[in-house]
Design a protein around this motif. Sequence first.
Motif, PDB file in Angstrom:
ATOM      1  N   ARG B  66       4.244 -13.690  -6.677  1.00 35.12           N
ATOM      2  CA  ARG B  66       3.148 -12.737  -6.802  1.00 35.12           C
ATOM      3  C   ARG B  66       2.110 -13.214  -7.806  1.00 35.12           C
ATOM      4  NH1 ARG B  66       4.800  -6.882  -7.872  1.00 35.12           N
ATOM      5  NH2 ARG B  66       6.031  -7.887  -9.481  1.00 35.12           N
ATOM      6  N   GLU B  70      -2.294 -17.661  -3.452  1.00 31.38           N
ATOM      7  CA  GLU B  70      -1.726 -17.802  -2.108  1.00 31.38           C
ATOM      8  C   GLU B  70      -2.037 -19.186  -1.529  1.00 31.38           C
ATOM      9  OE1 GLU B  70      -3.773 -15.418  -3.099  1.00 31.38           O
ATOM     10  OE2 GLU B  70      -2.530 -13.614  -3.109  1.00 31.38           O
ATOM     11  N   TYR B 117       6.315  -9.287  -2.206  1.00 24.78           N
ATOM     12  CA  TYR B 117       5.783  -7.919  -2.292  1.00 24.78           C
ATOM     13  C   TYR B 117       6.733  -6.922  -1.635  1.00 24.78           C
ATOM     14  CZ  TYR B 117       1.363  -9.774  -3.986  1.00 24.78           C
ATOM     15  OH  TYR B 117       0.408 -10.374  -4.747  1.00 24.78           O
ATOM     16  N   LEU B 170      -2.397  -6.860   3.167  1.00 25.95           N
ATOM     17  CA  LEU B 170      -2.495  -8.053   2.318  1.00 25.95           C
ATOM     18  C   LEU B 170      -2.247  -9.313   3.140  1.00 25.95           C
ATOM     19  CD1 LEU B 170      -0.596  -7.453  -1.040  1.00 25.95           C
ATOM     20  CD2 LEU B 170      -2.955  -8.130  -0.742  1.00 25.95           C
ATOM     21  N   LYS B 173      -4.980 -10.387   5.470  1.00 23.02           N
ATOM     22  CA  LYS B 173      -6.078 -11.077   4.806  1.00 23.02           C
ATOM     23  C   LYS B 173      -5.644 -12.447   4.285  1.00 23.02           C
ATOM     24  CE  LYS B 173      -7.062  -7.106   2.824  1.00 23.02           C
ATOM     25  NZ  LYS B 173      -7.455  -6.412   1.600  1.00 23.02           N
ATOM     26  N   ALA B 176      -5.852 -15.461   6.659  1.00 24.25           N
ATOM     27  CA  ALA B 176      -7.123 -16.186   6.819  1.00 24.25           C
ATOM     28  C   ALA B 176      -7.062 -17.531   6.106  1.00 24.25           C
ATOM     29  CB  ALA B 176      -8.283 -15.361   6.276  1.00 24.25           C
ATOM     30  N   LEU B 177      -6.243 -17.601   5.043  1.00 26.49           N
ATOM     31  CA  LEU B 177      -6.157 -18.846   4.271  1.00 26.49           C
ATOM     32  C   LEU B 177      -5.410 -19.924   5.034  1.00 26.49           C
ATOM     33  CD1 LEU B 177      -5.343 -17.448   0.741  1.00 26.49           C
ATOM     34  CD2 LEU B 177      -7.520 -17.804   1.827  1.00 26.49           C
ATOM     35  N   THR B 215      -7.897  -4.497  10.439  1.00 26.09           N
ATOM     36  CA  THR B 215      -7.344  -3.779   9.283  1.00 26.09           C
ATOM     37  C   THR B 215      -7.461  -2.273   9.467  1.00 26.09           C
ATOM     38  OG1 THR B 215      -9.444  -4.182   8.156  1.00 26.09           O
ATOM     39  CG2 THR B 215      -7.611  -5.559   7.519  1.00 26.09           C
TER      40      THR B 215
END
Lengths: 236, 240
Positions: B66, B70, B117, B170, B173, B176-177, B215
């Motif tokens: 955490r 990321e 998480y 989370l 999103k 996307a990375l 989302t």
Amino acid sequence: MDMAFMFETMKTLLAALPMTLALFALAIVFGGLLALVIVWMRVSGNAIARNFAKGYIFVFRGSPLLIQMFLIFYGLGQFGFIRYSFLWPALREPFVCAVLSLALCTAGYTAEIFRFGLRAIPAKEIEAARSIGMSGFLLTRRILAPIAFRHALPAYSTEVVMMVKSTALASLVTVWEVTGVAQRLISQTYRTMEVFLCAAAIYLILNFIILQAMAFLEYKLTPHRRAAPLFPVPQR
Amino acid sequence: MALFQLIGFGPTGWGGLLLVAALMTLCVTAVALLIGAIIGALVASAKLSASKTLKTLGGIYTTVFRGVPELLIIYLVYFGGSSAVTAIGKAMGYEGFLGLPSFVAGSLAVGIISGAYQAEVFRGAFLAIPKGELEAAQAIGMNRGLRLRRIIGPQVFRFAIPGIGNVWQLSLKDSALVSVTGLADLMRTSQVAAGSTRQHFVFFIVGGCLYLILTSFSDRLFTSAEKRANRSMPTSLGQA
């Protein structure tokens, strides 16, 4: 594990730390200021301002930060009126674009956090303040802001840590901060694990320090929640 | 009109590809959430166990994954996984570089993050079960498996839905990375479309809107799931 290599890696990565810190600090300051404006609009009586703030929060919380960053970095240059304006020397810089997108994004999250802080203010305290004639800026400064900020602080510290992590995305628009340098080292040496451990250590220590500072701030701001001292402190 | 041709479904439009890419994003996130659920359940039970070693290990896991960006974790899994696969290939007599498929690496990386998480979500949900119910189950002689299935499982599930909803957003999103590894997800496809048509602004806006649709739609889904799971519960504060 190769200690000499780890040491060299650490030195290279630490050289990029100021960039990460600069991104983080500027994003937090500008994002925080913008969040105050957004939350003011969000709770205002004006329907246009309220709906604009709602839309802003929805857009910046609902889409990935990376796409926002690319939109600003690659997208804005498409328009002639931006390319030929006085803003272009700034908007051409990847660093400025990264700070801008980080600040815009965190403002959306922070506005929601501050709004929940505002909701925690007992209505009677506002009524009491109003009844003695406080309103406007004085009410905000003396009643609303301190109480809301104290309530929002735990959630805000999570957002601050998220922001430290988000600075990593700046490497994708060619800002050389810690993660970007780490990625370059990995692709040069293929020693993923060692580089990862060094970079992870830097981020973990940074986050730890920030969380401690936030916890200290929270402790300082909430003397009324602490237990009474066993022996009364003599008043001078 | 040119704009609609560009993002439409015609032969020169990117609409179809973008929709396929949105589906890919959903797939990565769903697989990641599943991997994360398994990791999360294991880590949560480690953190709740009486063993001090397990507790510490669980704590380290959630702190590290955490607290580290990321993107860095994606690099670790993608490059580290690829070199591991190459090493295995070499041992089996295959020379040269073997890459980990970016779908596998991406969903594994996002899964590892969401696991950290979800562990906290599951731990909180377990702690929300009234202690008396666990004692009662023990008192009438239910064994571990039965307790897990009849008492703990359903309640953890119920209490965890809002938290899982947050983790899903989370992960959606974060996914996307994964585009940095070349996976043709929504982010990557918007990027390619933007680059090849020189219409960066348009395609990043369209990509962003598709993310917003994903989302907000999944937010509704989780809210209704929460309502459904709590339909037998008395109305309480903070209800969906």
